[in-house]
Design an enzyme around this catalytic site. Structure first.
Site, PDB file in Angstrom:
ATOM      1  CG  ASP A 137      -2.506   0.571   0.903  1.00  0.00           C
ATOM      2  OD1 ASP A 137      -2.572   1.905   0.618  1.00  0.00           O
ATOM      3  OD2 ASP A 137      -3.394   0.000   1.164  1.00  0.00           O
ATOM      4  CB  SER A 142      -9.149   0.706  -0.820  1.00  0.00           C
ATOM      5  OG  SER A 142      -8.561   1.048  -1.985  1.00  0.00           O
ATOM      6  CG  HIS A 190      -5.273   3.858   0.600  1.00  0.00           C
ATOM      7  ND1 HIS A 190      -4.807   2.578   0.386  1.00  0.00           N
ATOM      8  CD2 HIS A 190      -6.445   3.958   0.258  1.00  0.00           C
ATOM      9  CE1 HIS A 190      -5.799   1.859  -0.321  1.00  0.00           C
ATOM     10  NE2 HIS A 190      -6.721   2.676  -0.466  1.00  0.00           N
TER      11      HIS A 190
END
Ligand SMILES: *[C@@H]1O[C@H](CO)[C@@H](O)[C@H](O)[C@H]1NC(C)=O
Ligand SMILES: *[C@@H]1O[C@H](CO)[C@@H](O)[C@H](O)[C@H]1NC(C)=O
Ligand SMILES: *[C@@H]1O[C@H](CO)[C@@H](O)[C@H](O)[C@H]1NC(C)=O
Ligand SMILES: *[C@@H]1O[C@H](CO)[C@@H](O)[C@H](O)[C@H]1NC(C)=O
Ligand SMILES: *[C@@H]1O[C@H](CO)[C@@H](O)[C@H](O)[C@H]1NC(C)=O
Ligand SMILES: *[C@@H]1O[C@H](CO)[C@@H](O)[C@H](O)[C@H]1NC(C)=O
Ligand SMILES: *[C@@H]1O[C@H](CO)[C@@H](O)[C@H](O)[C@H]1NC(C)=O
Ligand SMILES: *[C@@H]1O[C@H](CO)[C@@H](O)[C@H](O)[C@H]1NC(C)=O
Ligand SMILES: *[C@@H]1O[C@H](CO)[C@@H](O)[C@H](O)[C@H]1NC(C)=O
Length: 769
Positions: free
Chosen positions: A141, A544, A215
């Protein structure tokens, strides 16, 4: 401080990935080079030496040399390098050269959810799965914010001895930042840098495992975050934030960067390097919330890396993509990947709208992040003027709306309208919309609330009838037990997959709407007036967010059942998934407001407590996937690249994988009869007998033979055939059949196990190989 506006940031999270193969300026570009390992001359002591020697023997007329990026050891045989056209021509003639692909680029698919999943301290998957203890989850990520409380290691035992990973120092990241929770952190940026991108330091990310975007901190804490009391997003969702597998270890492989030239990017070369290293380090599971274009599998880095992971027993879960609600929008559809769609949870964020002096109150959705009192403010609705759709860009006049709350009756999800209300500096807005559930947090950058069209009509009627319409709005309301939940999120990508449509994708649904998890605290999350608000926890939506929920569940399953293969873990998740929501109706598609189908939600919503004890599984081995690739008519070269085998046989070519779901493709024929052959494996210690029952999909006739199967003990197997007959000639056009579904259920006789698989029909896209 920011170079990204918030709308752009969220756009990246929610909107899909279209990846573009790009070459750099001039004729220089980065490439993935696949080599046939069996062709290595004996004089080399390692493949790396052979690759380096090959590279050093090529040159350009202008004297430029190729630049080596990575050598891969696990995910593929070969390396990546920055090459000119002249280099490439020479390289392709070298002995052992198998194939070269230009580097490609992908993007992100961008806590209460444990409770929604039924996870409890004293019974079910948490205690049985030892809360994930000693499972190591690799997350690929945007990096990690190591100081986040979600990565505290209080109460964690020593790092498992088998761990071979590392915590790499770099820009604003020190190897001492890892601990017993965050046990590894590495960063892979050579591919992006090779393309000329600057990812060195803010505002161009950090060239280190530190999370610039937020994220990766969010996804990794969702999968395995430690409990943090009092976490909240500006007063919403207050409670204990906790990962799905709270004792599992996290290893971050940073492969996505916010670069200066483009938005967030991941290069295939970096992503494969991250997956290669994760396998070498010894992760048990991996989650990737990003996607590359759905090319044939040998050209898709995640599909290639996941094949090797699967062979080594590493479970890989991936986001399905945020390109819904249309069909064939699936990402990460390779059958050896577990592909996760996004659903809503039963927690909702609301604001109460009180009209006049309390004659009527309606509740709408909002995550406006301030505890602001709106009281006795005039309502504005330009109902007399239809020259422009109300609240479309340019429709409002600042003079009309100054100091007022604007009422907007809009058909869609409100991005433009919220921008317009902000532009004219109204005090706030009430949006009446069909898509009130799909408003992204970024739209609430001013005091606003989204109400259903039915409630919107009440507001409208009130405004029209009143001399001086006024409103009070109360924000920061968190609703638990919202119904119906789960629903399939509008954005969640839908099946069938374009490259292997005979396999139902997504596999299952997991929470992916308004998920609270840790965030990079210096990263602007919500603009209010001209300021950006910062938060240590953020509410995000996207597939996600769904993939790390699934990998957390997989970690619990693997901790309880260390000998299960990745396919067995997926089978347990799928055959125990539920298809009814919390009103006992079928799971709805948020887009249409009617029942979804397995093309939207796969086998159903993930159910960790049931998945612990599935009774039977549909297992799949590496050779079965090879037979499948043969069945797809992949060339020998394509199969070599994916499987890293120099020799294999296609004698057993077979498209009928032993998958826990059944896809009936309707193509080019009126009467279709399909026979699926499947093998069940008992994962209980006991002798058992199961009986088949079928909920017939409309227009189809399904028969199962034999309809009773028995097992003698652990790992004993039983075969059955399932035949589906359709007569399209009688029943009308194929299109009437798309998404028709039923299920096959194996019920244990005198026992409690129920093993269910969806049977669904679809029209196949044209399959390119
Ligand atoms: C990393 O942190 C340790 C302990 O705080 C310190 O001694 C060391 O100098 C740091 N290393 C770097 C490269 O900053
Ligand atoms: C990259 O960006 C950083 C931060 O803005 C800057 O200091 C550095 O000079 C840039 N490097 C290049 C090669 O442009
Ligand atoms: C609401 O505001 C108006 C003036 O805009 C005022 O006349 C009225 O008394 C206020 N009502 C209440 C309940 O405060
Ligand atoms: C209302 O319509 C007139 C023209 O008919 C236009 O000039 C004006 O800008 C419109 N106002 C709004 C608020 O849409
Ligand atoms: C593979 O090739 C065979 C022989 O040409 C053909 O019958 C079959 O339909 C092809 N399979 C797929 C999945 O395209
Ligand atoms: C399934 O069908 C095949 C023929 O298509 C047959 O050879 C096989 O015996 C059948 N298996 C079972 C369990 O009935
Ligand atoms: C399928 O059936 C329809 C209606 O009976 C007929 O018009 C059509 O020609 C048939 N197609 C094929 C491929 O047999
Ligand atoms: C199920 O239980 C019934 C009643 O106890 C018994 O007669 C039957 O043999 C059992 N069947 C199996 C498959 O164990
Ligand atoms: C299936 O039929 C659709 C049209 O109904 C067509 O577009 C598609 O290419 C066909 N797929 C295959 C695999 O032949």
């Amino acid at each position: 401080m920011e170079c990204f506006t918030i709308s752009k940031l969220l756009f990246l999270l929610l909107v899909p990935v279209i990846s573009i193969s790009t070459c750099m300026a001039g004729d220089v570009g980065s490439y993935m080079i696949h080599m046939d390992k069996s062709a290595m001359p004996m004089t080399f002591s390692s493949h790396h030496d052979w690759y380096m020697s090959t590279l050093s023997s090529i040159s350009s007329p202008d004297g430029s040399l190729p630049t080596h990026l990575y050598t891969y050891n696990h995910v593929l045989d070969g390396f990546s390098a920055v090459l000119s056209k002249a280099h490439l021509d020479q390289l392709e003639k070298m002995p052992g050269h198998l194939a070269t692909y230009p580097d490609s680029f992908g993007r992100l698919h961008t806590t209460h959810s444990p409770k929604f999943l039924g996870l409890e301290k004293n019974s079910g998957a948490w205690p049985e799965g030892k809360v994930g203890e000693d499972m190591i989850i690799g997350i690929l990520d945007t990096g990690v914010w190591p100081e986040s409380e979600s990565f505290r290691d209080k109460g964690m035992g020593p790092v498992p001895k088998r761990w071979r990973g590392a915590c790499e120092s770099g820009v604003e990241f020190n190897s001492s930042y890892c601990n017993r929770k965050l046990i590894g952190a590495r960063s892979f940026s050579k591919g992006l840098k090779g393309r000329g991108l600057n990812v060195s330091a803010p505002p161009h990310d950090y060239d280190s495992p530190r999370d610039f975007h937020g994220h990766g901190t969010h996804t990794s804490s969702t999968a395995a975050g430690s409990p943090v009391r009092g976490a909240n997003y500006f007063g919403y969702a207050e409670g204990t934030a906790i990962g799905i597998s709270p004792k599992a270890r996290v290893a971050m492989y940073k492969v996505i960067f916010l670069s200066d030239l483009r938005d967030d990017d991941a290069a295939a070369s970096d992503t494969l390097a991250g997956m290669d290293q994760a396998i070498a380090d010894g992760v048990d599971l991996m989650s990737l919330s990003l996607g590359f274009e759905e090319t044939t599998f040998e050209q898709n880095p995640i599909a290639v890396g996941a094949f090797s992971a699967m062979e080594k027993g590493v479970f890989v879960s991936c986001s399905a993509g945020n390109s819904g609600p249309d069909a064939y929008t699936m990402f990460n559809g390779a059958p050896w990947i577990t592909t996760i769609g996004a659903g809503t949870i039963d927690r909702d964020y609301a604001a109460d709208v009180k009209l006049g002096n309390g004659i009527l109150t309606v509740r709408g959705k909002s995550v406006y992040p301030e505890n602001l009192l709106i009281s006795n403010i005039s309502l504005y609705f330009g109902y007399g003027n239809r020259s422009k759709e109300l609240c479309e860009y340019g429709a409002l006049d600042p003079e009309d709306v100054a100091g007022k709350i604007v009422f907007c009756d809009i058909p869609e999800s409100g991005g433009i309208q919220s921008y317009e209300v902000g532009r004219v500096e109204a005090t706030g807005a009430i949006f009446s919309s069909d898509s009130q559930n799909s408003f992204w947090p970024s739209y609430f950058d001013m005091p606003s609330v989204a109400v259903s069209p039915m409630d919107g009509d009440l507001v409208k009627e009130y405004i029209i009838k009143s001399q001086n319409p006024v409103v009070d709005i109360k924000f920061q309301i968190t609703v638990l037990g919202a119904k119906p939940a789960p629903q399939v999120a509008e954005f969640s990508s839908r099946g069938p997959g374009s490259r292997a449509p005979m396999i139902l994708k997504p596999d299952v649904l997991a929470p992916g709407v308004h998920i609270l998890a840790a965030w990079a605290p210096n990263r602007a999350i919500q603009p209010i007036r001209d300021e950006y608000l910062l938060s240590e926890y953020a509410l995000l939506s996207g597939t996600s967010m769904a993939s790390p929920h699934a990998v957390g569940v997989a970690a619990l399953l693997k901790a309880a059942h260390p000998d299960w293969s990745p396919a067995a873990i997926r089978s347990a998740m799928m055959t125990t998934a539920y298809m009814l929501d919390n009103t006992q109706g079928p799971i709805m598609d948020m887009t249409t407001g009617v029942a979804g189908t397995p093309l939207d939600f796969g086998a159903g919503h993930i159910n960790p407590n049931m998945a612990m004890d599935p009774g039977l599984v549909y297992d799949i081995e590496a050779q079965d996937y090879i037979n499948f690739l043969c069945g797809l008519n992949y060339t020998s070269k394509q199969i070599k690249i994916i499987t890293r085998r120099s020799k294999f046989s296609c004698d057993q070519a077979n498209l009928d994988l032993n998958y826990p779901s059944f896809m009936v493709l309707l193509n080019n024929t009126n009467t279709t009869s399909y026979t699926f052959k499947r093998v069940l494996t008992n994962v209980e210690n006991t002798y058992s007998v199961y009986q088949a029952s079928v909920k017939q999909p409309s227009g189809m006739k399904v028969t199962v033979l034999p309809s009773t199967v028995s097992f003698t003990g652990r790992y004993s197997k039983a075969e059955f055939n399932m035949t589906v007959e359709i007569n399209l000639g009688d029943a009308g056009p194929e299109s009437d059949y798309i998404g028709n579904y039923g299920y096959l259920t194996w019920r244990e006789v005198n026992g409690t196990h129920v093993v269910r698989s969806p049977i669904v029909s679809a029209v196949a896209p044209y399959i390119r190989t």
